[in-house]
Design a protein around this motif. Structure first.
Motif: not given
Length: 572
Positions: A352-363
């Motif tokens: 699980i990741t928490v980001e600001d912002p989500v730069e790349f979407q990973l499968p």
């Protein structure tokens, strides 16, 4: 003079002739078949030139279009084949010179070159009404038609008009700003800027207003280059367009704003993060370009030397603890974290990741976007993440004491935590966390590894040449590490030259330089005992770990970058 191709050749791509514009663009791999089909559908519903429609949908830049049109139609290209005169040497032809406002209305430039030839620059020299008007104005004088980019013409016309026509008249009115943002020239300008930026591999676009003009700069390989300079009167329309499509409030110009948009530019799908920051002369707008598809997220593609690569692989397989990646904004920290996550993802772990912002979407990975305005902060998201039974947690950035303490507690209770902090070097991460108010024993205990990184520009492979001279001290310093890390790889010191393929910078692309320090028990005890930055760095040196400058010199030893570039980035 080269014969003129009939208008149908430019506009009717479906006619089936071999020299059609759409087919030429596809043959040169500038657009795809899907782009052409979409433009044809728009042409059927709203009319217009197929080339202009391709620029409008972001399939290619205006410069690419005009270069192909120049070859197809045989017209010279202003700014490339024909130079525009300096403003103080501008001569408008005719016994009664054509008014500048007429040229602005028609979107053309007329001037007389030093040999007395009359030249007409426009985006569409084949337009019948334009040719009729020119024949009427100059019945007995031959006129040479040339192609010209809209940006070049608009910039020159605005300077010639000297403020006669103000693009910001009524600009304080929100409705007027919205109308400006929807005008076709503004839409085409913005789309062309995005396409140019993607084509030139820019990571950011900066729009910076000044008192009398505004500048458009691209950050390419970490360095800003000015790409456009336009009159200040045009800024509000361009800024309003960018704010409108990125979801910002176009009426708000006193407070900072953030926005996002997804576009297709120069054939690539891009996510763009937009930021507007109020300044003395207007809002500074920055667009961060993020390709939706990234094929370089493996650890092996980061440019690490073999010893660093093996160490990072080991860290990604840790069962618990904290791995911290440090460096300034734009140093590639997020890419390293994503690559480490991909290495840690063996199909049997909950990540699980928490980001600001989500730069790349990973499968197969749960990614959370923070929203501070509704209370979803890093710390708040981390508390909820722990209820999801994760194995690996990525925190986009540790910014405050609360987030740091929750991340540390997560690492102490059996989770592998990956995160970033803003420091100058790897050891500085300890100091930064302690400065946030975290107790030294909590900082030292869970940390498994520290990494610092920078990005240096790669030498252009087409024009780089062997370096004429490298200081003996530099060679000696690099040789000590080359023997340990590279083995018998020979010296290949090179220096930049500059060519058309690298836009005469001498560099094309970037490669990372790294500093990886495993944290052992002795170093943990030193942190708890209050050891300073210099003492901890000396401990790392005695254990044989190299720092950023030394890793950069290894890259220069192999001819990947230059010594000057390494010294520039490592601030020596």
């Amino acid at each position: 003079m080269t014969s003129i191709v009939p208008i149908a050749t430019v506009s009717d791509v479906a006619a089936g002739e071999s020299a059609l514009l759409g087919q030429m663009l596809i043959a040169r791999d500038l657009i795809g078949v899907a782009d052409l089909e979409r433009a044809l559908e728009l042409q059927a519903s709203m009319g217009g030139r197929i080339g202009n429609l391709l620029v409008r949908i972001g399939a290619l830049s205006e410069e690419q279009l005009l270069a192909v049109l120049s070859d197809q139609l045989g017209f010279p290209l202003a700014g490339r084949d024909v130079a525009l005169p300096e403003l103080d040497a501008w001569v408008i032809p005719g016994d009664e010179p054509v008014p500048v406002d007429w040229m602005q209305d028609r979107g053309v430039l007329l001037w007389q070159d030093p040999e007395g030839e009359t030249i007409c620059a426009s985006r569409d020299p084949l337009e019948p009404s334009l040719r009729e008007a020119i024949d009427y104005l100059f019945p007995s004088t031959p006129v040479r038609h040339v192609l010209a980019p809209a940006q070049l013409m608009d910039n020159t016309l605005d300077k010639l008009a000297n403020g006669l026509l103000s693009a910001t008249q009524g600009g304080d009115d929100v409705r007027h700003l919205r109308e400006l943002a929807e005008e076709a020239p503004v839409v085409e300008l913005v789309n062309s800027l995005l396409a140019q930026a993607v084509e030139q591999r820019a990571s950011d676009i900066h729009l910076e207003p000044d008192e009398h003009e505004f500048f458009v700069r691209f950050r390419i390989d970490g360095v800003l280059y000015t790409r456009l300079q336009l009159p200040r009167e045009r800024f509000n329309a361009v800024a309003s367009r960018l704010k409108l499509i990125s979801g910002m409030d176009i009426a708000e110009r006193r407070l900072p704003q953030d926005g996002r948009l997804s576009v297709r530019a120069s054939g690539q799908a891009m996510d763009i993060r937009a930021s507007a920051l109020p300044g003395v002369h207007g809002e500074s707008i920055v667009l961060r370009l993020l390709p939706k598809e990234r094929k370089d997220l493996g650890l092996e593609r980061l440019g690490m030397e073999s010893d660093h690569l093996a160490l990072l692989h080991d860290w990604s397989r840790e069962a618990h603890g904290i791995i911290l990646v440090t460096g300034p904004t734009g140093s590639g920290k997020s890419t390293t974290l994503y690559a480490t996550l991909a290495a840690a993802d063996d199909g049997m772990k909950k990540i699980i990741t928490v980001e600001d912002p989500v730069e790349f979407q990973l499968p197969r990975i749960t990614q959370i976007q923070t929203h501070a305005d509704i209370g979803l902060t890093f710390a708040g998201a981390l508390r909820s993440i722990l209820r999801q039974d994760p194995d690996v947690i990525m925190v986009g950035e540790i910014r405050d004491r609360e987030t740091a303490e929750i991340a540390i507690q997560s690492a102490l209770t059996g989770h592998l935590v990956l995160s970033t902090v803003h420091t100058n070097d790897a050891i500085g991460a300890f100091t930064r966390l302690i400065d946030m108010g975290v107790e030294p024993f909590l900082v030292a205990t869970p940390v498994k590894g520290l990494q610092a990184q920078r990005l240096v520009r790669r030498l252009c492979p087409h024009c780089a040449r062997p370096a004429a001279h490298v200081l003996p001290a530099i060679v000696e310093e690099a040789a000590q590490w080359a023997v340990r890390v590279l083995g018998d790889v020979p010296m290949r010191w090179h220096e930049p030259v500059g060519c058309a393929r690298c836009q005469h910078s001498g560099y094309r692309g970037r490669v990372g330089i790294y500093e990886l320090i495993p944290v052992d028990e002795a170093m943990q005890q030193a942190v708890v005992a209050g050891a300073g930055h210099a003492e901890l760095k000396a401990m790392a040196r005695t254990r044989g770990y190299r720092f950023l400058r030394e890793d950069g010199l290894l890259k220069a030893w192999q001819g990947l970058t230059s010594v000057d570039e390494v010294l520039r980035v490592t601030a020596v």
